[in-house]
Motif scaffolding. Sequence first.
Motif, PDB file in Angstrom:
ATOM      1  N   ILE A 323      -0.333   5.415 -10.362  1.00 13.68           N
ATOM      2  CA  ILE A 323      -1.466   5.340 -11.287  1.00 13.68           C
ATOM      3  C   ILE A 323      -2.499   4.329 -10.789  1.00 13.68           C
ATOM      4  CG2 ILE A 323      -2.125   4.679 -13.621  1.00 13.68           C
ATOM      5  CD1 ILE A 323      -0.770   7.446 -13.408  1.00 13.68           C
ATOM      6  N   VAL A 324      -2.027   3.208 -10.253  1.00 14.67           N
ATOM      7  CA  VAL A 324      -2.944   2.224  -9.667  1.00 14.67           C
ATOM      8  C   VAL A 324      -3.743   2.858  -8.527  1.00 14.67           C
ATOM      9  CG1 VAL A 324      -3.014   0.141  -8.220  1.00 14.67           C
ATOM     10  CG2 VAL A 324      -1.719   0.151 -10.360  1.00 14.67           C
ATOM     11  N   GLY A 325      -3.069   3.616  -7.685  1.00  9.22           N
ATOM     12  CA  GLY A 325      -3.761   4.281  -6.591  1.00  9.22           C
ATOM     13  C   GLY A 325      -4.840   5.230  -7.076  1.00  9.22           C
ATOM     14  N   LEU A 326      -4.537   5.979  -8.122  1.00  9.32           N
ATOM     15  CA  LEU A 326      -5.536   6.885  -8.689  1.00  9.32           C
ATOM     16  C   LEU A 326      -6.711   6.112  -9.268  1.00  9.32           C
ATOM     17  CD1 LEU A 326      -3.256   9.489 -10.520  1.00  9.32           C
ATOM     18  CD2 LEU A 326      -4.675   9.916  -8.513  1.00  9.32           C
ATOM     19  N   GLY A 332     -12.993   3.419  -8.898  1.00 11.92           N
ATOM     20  CA  GLY A 332     -13.656   2.362  -8.170  1.00 11.92           C
ATOM     21  C   GLY A 332     -13.226   0.980  -8.606  1.00 11.92           C
ATOM     22  N   TRP A 333     -12.034   0.892  -9.175  1.00 12.27           N
ATOM     23  CA  TRP A 333     -11.502  -0.396  -9.595  1.00 12.27           C
ATOM     24  C   TRP A 333     -10.933  -1.147  -8.390  1.00 12.27           C
ATOM     25  CZ3 TRP A 333      -8.308  -0.164 -14.778  1.00 12.27           C
ATOM     26  CH2 TRP A 333      -9.192   0.072 -15.845  1.00 12.27           C
ATOM     27  N   SER A 334     -10.894  -2.465  -8.489  1.00 13.91           N
ATOM     28  CA  SER A 334     -10.244  -3.279  -7.478  1.00 13.91           C
ATOM     29  C   SER A 334      -8.746  -3.365  -7.763  1.00 13.91           C
ATOM     30  CB  SER A 334     -10.833  -4.695  -7.494  1.00 13.91           C
ATOM     31  OG  SER A 334     -10.466  -5.369  -8.691  1.00 13.91           O
ATOM     32  N   ALA A 335      -7.990  -3.812  -6.766  1.00 16.03           N
ATOM     33  CA  ALA A 335      -6.558  -4.014  -6.966  1.00 16.03           C
ATOM     34  C   ALA A 335      -6.307  -5.069  -8.036  1.00 16.03           C
ATOM     35  CB  ALA A 335      -5.889  -4.420  -5.654  1.00 16.03           C
ATOM     36  N   ARG A 336      -7.174  -6.091  -8.098  1.00 20.86           N
ATOM     37  CA  ARG A 336      -7.015  -7.112  -9.141  1.00 20.86           C
ATOM     38  C   ARG A 336      -7.193  -6.506 -10.534  1.00 20.86           C
ATOM     39  NH1 ARG A 336      -9.385 -10.784  -5.174  1.00 20.86           N
ATOM     40  NH2 ARG A 336      -8.384 -12.870  -5.253  1.00 20.86           N
ATOM     41  N   HIS A 376      -2.108  -3.220  -0.716  1.00 21.10           N
ATOM     42  CA  HIS A 376      -1.402  -2.072  -0.154  1.00 21.10           C
ATOM     43  C   HIS A 376      -0.936  -1.081  -1.220  1.00 21.10           C
ATOM     44  CE1 HIS A 376      -0.493  -3.186   4.220  1.00 21.10           C
ATOM     45  NE2 HIS A 376      -1.360  -4.076   3.782  1.00 21.10           N
ATOM     46  N   VAL A 377      -0.884  -1.515  -2.477  1.00 21.43           N
ATOM     47  CA  VAL A 377      -0.399  -0.594  -3.519  1.00 21.43           C
ATOM     48  C   VAL A 377      -1.300   0.633  -3.614  1.00 21.43           C
ATOM     49  CG1 VAL A 377       0.154  -0.321  -5.960  1.00 21.43           C
ATOM     50  CG2 VAL A 377       0.771  -2.435  -4.782  1.00 21.43           C
ATOM     51  N   HIS A 383       3.419   5.810  -1.943  1.00 27.80           N
ATOM     52  CA  HIS A 383       4.532   4.972  -1.491  1.00 27.80           C
ATOM     53  C   HIS A 383       5.041   4.133  -2.656  1.00 27.80           C
ATOM     54  CE1 HIS A 383       6.797   2.051   0.882  1.00 27.80           C
ATOM     55  NE2 HIS A 383       6.041   1.074   0.410  1.00 27.80           N
ATOM     56  N   ASN A 384       6.357   3.952  -2.742  1.00 28.86           N
ATOM     57  CA  ASN A 384       6.917   3.053  -3.751  1.00 28.86           C
ATOM     58  C   ASN A 384       6.935   1.636  -3.189  1.00 28.86           C
ATOM     59  OD1 ASN A 384       8.281   1.677  -5.728  1.00 28.86           O
ATOM     60  ND2 ASN A 384      10.277   2.585  -5.276  1.00 28.86           N
TER      61      ASN A 384
END
Length: 407
Positions: A323-326, A332-336, A376-377, A383-384
């Motif tokens: 879901i984070v990857g999507l 256009g969200w950042s990883a933070r 990397h998430v 990837h898990n």
Amino acid sequence: MSALSIEDAAQVVRPPAAGLPYLRLDRAGEVVLDGGALAIDGDRIAGFAPDATARRIDASGCAVVPGFVDCHTHLPFAGWRAAEYALKVAGRPYEEIARAGGGIAASARAFAEAGDEQVLAQAGALAAEMLAHGTTTFEGKSGYGLSEAAELRALALAQELGARVAQTTDSTALLAHAVPPGREAGAWLDAVAALVPQTTATALDIYVESMAFGLDDLARMGALAAANGRDLRAHVEQFSTMRSVPVALEAGARSVDHLACLHPDDVDVLARAECAAVLLPGAEVLGDERVAPARALADAGAIGVLATDLNPGTSPITSLALIVGLAVRRYGWSAREAIMAITLNAAWVLRRSGELGSLEAGKRADVVVLDAPLEHVPYRFGHNPAAIVIVGGEIVHVRADQAWRIA
């Protein structure tokens, strides 16, 4: 319980200040990604210095993050609806599938036909899959019963599921998911009002859509939630623009979920409110929905949240990392931004952010050691990333190729 010392991490992901109940996403750039250590004593986070007396976890090259919180799933349910997905891919709208007896009605039939142990076995396997991907807390909803007795059964099974899994669980009574066959919406809500005091669910939920419940029903559900001391949550603006958000806010909603068709005029209104915007990008992709105005919500300072919407019809996804990857790619969200949306902010929706959702001394030690830095998430999509999962200070899952990290 033993003490643990997670050491030499490339990143220990922490909020910008202690004691925050949530973080509005316009502040996500303040999230701290410094390297270091995390000490765990019993079931609590003890601090951020190595503990030479504790069992050591080598986190070199890794990010250490709070356990993931999935605040919107439809566990437990029975069966799957893969045939519907094929229809959607071929261009059949969900509303048409639902009106032909598919959708929620199909899952209600499967739930009615499955025995309790069959339902719990499927849900337990899904919970184990979620745990292996870093989810240490999750919410589950009723809603596939479509009768008084079946809804109470669903909530009882959700409680039993919580007793069987390693995660912390919360139950939401989605008693207004669909109008049961042969009933009218108003009459069904009369029945719902009698059901609520019989449940231990912490929140009530309603699906507002042209083929489900309307704005008057949403206001009524809000009054029912307030009268019974429950939080109001609402599925809104998923397939059409109903202008549900102002009504939900007036009714005191804790969260509004989906928002793929959110009206532009409601973005700032929602962003200023103390109500979470729970976005479900898995359902958007697999349900062929529009994309929620997530970038606008984040920039406006919304309490942004991500969840899987794990369900058999529109989002059969167990991984919050996916879901984070999507979200990063489509929103256009950042990883933070994304990590706050599946930790502290999601915990706030469940009224648990004082206890979990961030790495702070004194909070419960629900922790995930990722196999690489946070960025990397989303980058390694599919990837898990969960190398080691810790719940309440106990190591509950170790990926086979990462066992060497534990001394």
